[in-house]
Write a protein that holds these residues in place. Structure first.
Motif, mmCIF file in Angstrom:
data_model
loop_
_atom_site.group_PDB
_atom_site.id
_atom_site.type_symbol
_atom_site.label_atom_id
_atom_site.label_comp_id
_atom_site.label_asym_id
_atom_site.label_seq_id
_atom_site.Cartn_x
_atom_site.Cartn_y
_atom_site.Cartn_z
ATOM 1 N N UNK A 55 0.815 -1.228 0.000
ATOM 2 C CA UNK A 55 0.000 0.000 0.000
ATOM 3 C C UNK A 55 0.847 1.276 0.000
ATOM 4 N N UNK A 56 1.834 1.433 0.899
ATOM 5 C CA UNK A 56 2.642 2.654 0.830
ATOM 6 C C UNK A 56 3.488 2.722 -0.447
ATOM 7 N N UNK A 57 3.871 1.569 -0.960
ATOM 8 C CA UNK A 57 4.627 1.554 -2.212
ATOM 9 C C UNK A 57 3.784 2.101 -3.350
ATOM 10 N N UNK A 58 2.544 1.663 -3.426
ATOM 11 C CA UNK A 58 1.641 2.145 -4.480
ATOM 12 C C UNK A 58 1.373 3.632 -4.309
ATOM 13 N N UNK A 59 1.152 4.075 -3.086
ATOM 14 C CA UNK A 59 0.945 5.513 -2.845
ATOM 15 C C UNK A 59 2.146 6.301 -3.349
ATOM 16 N N UNK A 60 3.349 5.803 -3.062
ATOM 17 C CA UNK A 60 4.563 6.465 -3.524
ATOM 18 C C UNK A 60 4.636 6.467 -5.051
ATOM 19 N N UNK A 61 4.408 5.311 -5.668
ATOM 20 C CA UNK A 61 4.509 5.223 -7.125
ATOM 21 C C UNK A 61 3.491 6.113 -7.825
ATOM 22 N N UNK A 62 2.318 6.270 -7.229
ATOM 23 C CA UNK A 62 1.278 7.091 -7.856
ATOM 24 C C UNK A 62 1.679 8.561 -7.958
ATOM 25 N N UNK A 63 2.686 8.968 -7.191
ATOM 26 C CA UNK A 63 3.177 10.340 -7.333
ATOM 27 C C UNK A 63 3.703 10.587 -8.746
#
Length: 167
Positions: free
Chosen positions: A7-15
Motif C-alpha cells: 500500500x505505501x509503495x503504491x501511494x509512492x509510485x502514484x506520485x
C-alpha cells in the motif's frame, strides 16, 4: 500481510502520475542534465523494472535484477511510461495478500559478477520501495534543472526524513 508494504509503495509510485500529466515528452526524455545525463523517463523505467523483476520472479522465487530492459519506449514516451506504471501498480495490488516472509533469492551483479542473496518477498519489496524514493529524488533534481515543479512537497523524500527538512 504484504499489504503493509504494498500500500505505501503504491501511494509512492502514484506520485509519478503527476509527472506524466504535466511534463512534455521533450523534458521527460531529455538526457541533458549533468553529471549523469539520465532522463526522467530512464529513472522511471528503472524504478518500474525493479518491481517488474520481483513480480516476474515470484513463481520461481528467483528475482533477477539484471533482467531489466534498458532503452525502451517507456524512457522516451510519457504515455508509455504511464501505461507501464499502471501495469506495475496492478501487479503489486495482485500480490498484496501474499505472505511477506516468503523466501526468495535476489540475483544481481554488484560490480564483481553475479551474486545470489537470500531474503524474503517483504524484504525485497521494501528495498525496491526505498530504491524508488531515491530515484524520485534524482528525478526531482532533473525537474529542477528544467525549471519544472515537483509534483508535491514530499516527492523524493523518505518517510523517515524529519518533517522540518522536507518542507
Amino acid at each position: 500481510m504484504l499489504k503493509q508494504i504494498v500500500e505505501p509503495t503504491i501511494i509512492n509510485l502514484k506520485q509519478a502520475e503527476e509527472i506524466f500529466a504535466d511534463l512534455s515528452p521533450a523534458i521527460y526524455s531529455s538526457t541533458s542534465a549533468a553529471p549523469y545525463y539520465s532522463s526522467i523517463g530512464g529513472h522511471l523505467r528503472h524504478i518500474l523494472d525493479i518491481f517488474k523483476c520481483i513480480v516476474s520472479g515470484l513463481d520461481s522465487r528467483i528475482i533477477d535484477l539484471t533482467n531489466r530492459k534498458r532503452g525502451t519506449i517507456v524512457e522516451k514516451n510519457p504515455v508509455e511510461g504511464q501505461k507501464y506504471l499502471r501495469r506495475i501498480i496492478s501487479d503489486l495490488e495482485n500480490i498484496s495478500d501474499l505472505d511477506p516472509s516468503i523466501a526468495i533469492t535476489i540475483k544481481d551483479d554488484l560490480g564483481m559478477g553475479m551474486v545470489e542473496i537470500p531474503t524474503t518477498l517483504g524484504g525485497g519489496l521494501n528495498q525496491a520501495h526505498s530504491h524508488a524514493i531515491h530515484h524520485f529524488a534524482c528525478i526531482g533534481y532533473i525537474l529542477h534543472i528544467h525549471g519544472a515543479i515537483l509534483p508535491n512537497k514530499i516527492f523524493g523524500y523518505n518517510p523517515t526524513t524529519p518533517k522540518n527538512q522536507s518542507v
